[in-house]
Design a protein around this motif. Structure first.
Motif, PDB file in Angstrom:
ATOM      1  N   ARG A   1      25.908  -6.908  10.737  1.00 15.23           N
ATOM      2  CA  ARG A   1      26.945  -5.892  10.978  1.00 15.23           C
ATOM      3  C   ARG A   1      28.226  -6.205  10.217  1.00 15.23           C
ATOM      4  N   HIS A   2      28.601  -7.474  10.173  1.00 12.05           N
ATOM      5  CA  HIS A   2      29.791  -7.854   9.404  1.00 12.05           C
ATOM      6  C   HIS A   2      29.568  -7.599   7.912  1.00 12.05           C
ATOM      7  N   ALA A   3      28.360  -7.904   7.435  1.00 12.61           N
ATOM      8  CA  ALA A   3      28.040  -7.633   6.030  1.00 12.61           C
ATOM      9  C   ALA A   3      28.122  -6.139   5.746  1.00 12.61           C
ATOM     10  N   THR A   4      27.639  -5.326   6.669  1.00 11.11           N
ATOM     11  CA  THR A   4      27.710  -3.870   6.514  1.00 11.11           C
ATOM     12  C   THR A   4      29.157  -3.403   6.476  1.00 11.11           C
ATOM     13  N   GLY A   5      30.001  -4.012   7.288  1.00  9.92           N
ATOM     14  CA  GLY A   5      31.430  -3.678   7.271  1.00  9.92           C
ATOM     15  C   GLY A   5      32.066  -3.966   5.926  1.00  9.92           C
ATOM     16  N   LEU A   6      31.744  -5.132   5.355  1.00  5.60           N
ATOM     17  CA  LEU A   6      32.282  -5.489   4.046  1.00  5.60           C
ATOM     18  C   LEU A   6      31.785  -4.517   2.982  1.00  5.60           C
TER      19      LEU A   6
ATOM     20  N   ARG B   1      23.605 -12.491   0.178  1.00  8.21           N
ATOM     21  CA  ARG B   1      22.961 -12.509   1.501  1.00  8.21           C
ATOM     22  C   ARG B   1      23.982 -12.184   2.603  1.00  8.21           C
ATOM     23  N   ALA B   2      23.473 -11.695   3.703  1.00  2.00           N
ATOM     24  CA  ALA B   2      24.331 -11.234   4.801  1.00  2.00           C
ATOM     25  C   ALA B   2      25.254 -12.334   5.324  1.00  2.00           C
ATOM     26  N   GLY B   3      24.776 -13.560   5.392  1.00  2.00           N
ATOM     27  CA  GLY B   3      25.605 -14.660   5.890  1.00  2.00           C
ATOM     28  C   GLY B   3      26.844 -14.873   5.044  1.00  2.00           C
ATOM     29  N   ALA B   4      26.676 -14.829   3.727  1.00  2.00           N
ATOM     30  CA  ALA B   4      27.823 -15.004   2.823  1.00  2.00           C
ATOM     31  C   ALA B   4      28.769 -13.818   2.926  1.00  2.00           C
ATOM     32  N   GLN B   5      28.222 -12.618   3.037  1.00  2.27           N
ATOM     33  CA  GLN B   5      29.067 -11.429   3.168  1.00  2.27           C
ATOM     34  C   GLN B   5      29.825 -11.455   4.487  1.00  2.27           C
ATOM     35  N   ALA B   6      29.185 -11.962   5.546  1.00  5.49           N
ATOM     36  CA  ALA B   6      29.867 -12.067   6.841  1.00  5.49           C
ATOM     37  C   ALA B   6      31.036 -13.051   6.753  1.00  5.49           C
TER      38      ALA B   6
ATOM     39  N   ILE C   1      26.625   2.513  -1.101  1.00  6.70           N
ATOM     40  CA  ILE C   1      27.191   2.414  -2.445  1.00  6.70           C
ATOM     41  C   ILE C   1      27.935   1.079  -2.605  1.00  6.70           C
ATOM     42  N   GLY C   2      28.558   0.611  -1.543  1.00  3.63           N
ATOM     43  CA  GLY C   2      29.274  -0.665  -1.591  1.00  3.63           C
ATOM     44  C   GLY C   2      28.351  -1.838  -1.880  1.00  3.63           C
ATOM     45  N   ASP C   3      27.137  -1.775  -1.388  1.00  2.00           N
ATOM     46  CA  ASP C   3      26.153  -2.823  -1.644  1.00  2.00           C
ATOM     47  C   ASP C   3      25.893  -2.956  -3.146  1.00  2.00           C
TER      48      ASP C   3
END
Length: 140
Positions: free
Chosen positions: A108-113, A64-69, A31-33
């Protein structure tokens, strides 16, 4: 950002009847995505009218995952203890799918965010999501 996004998000969330900590970290990230994407698109649109392709490219860079990380690391020290626990639970969650365009650490960091954003959304803390995302966008 405009307060209208808060009104929309608050009006559609019936999830508040459930405690956010009863959901798995991956459900929170799911849902956060979507919530994060809405904030990103609102942020891009607020920059002014432009061709849709340009808006899509600008949004893609932030989603993208890199920016979210990067955002994960930027906001990590601005979080409450409770928020930090959710962030780490999301980061440590084991997903069945593998990232397509990111390394596993970024993913994984993106998933955490995303889990943190999902948690705050279910808790009805839309203003806090906005605060965290705006701080991160200003620092990127």
């Amino acid at each position: 950002m405009n307060t209208n996004i808060n009104e929309v998000l608050n009006s559609v969330t019936k999830l508040n009847a459930h405690k956010a900590n009863t959901y798995s970290p991956l459900a929170l990230a799911y849902i956060g995505d979507g919530v994060y994407e809405l904030f990103v698109r609102t942020h891009v649109l607020a920059k002014g009218n432009m061709p849709v392709n340009k808006m899509h490219k600008a949004s893609r860079e932030l989603v993208r995952a890199g920016a979210q990380a990067k955002l994960y690391h930027l906001v990590e020290d601005k979080l409450t203890e409770e928020e930090l626990q959710v962030l780490k639970r999301g980061r440590n969650a084991k997903s069945i799918s593998a990232p397509k365009n990111a390394d596993i650490t970024e993913y994984r960091h993106a998933t955490g965010l995303e889990a943190l954003i999902g948690y705050l959304y279910i808790e009805g803390k839309i203003d806090r999501i906005q605060e965290i995302i705006e701080y991160g966008f200003q620092s990127l």
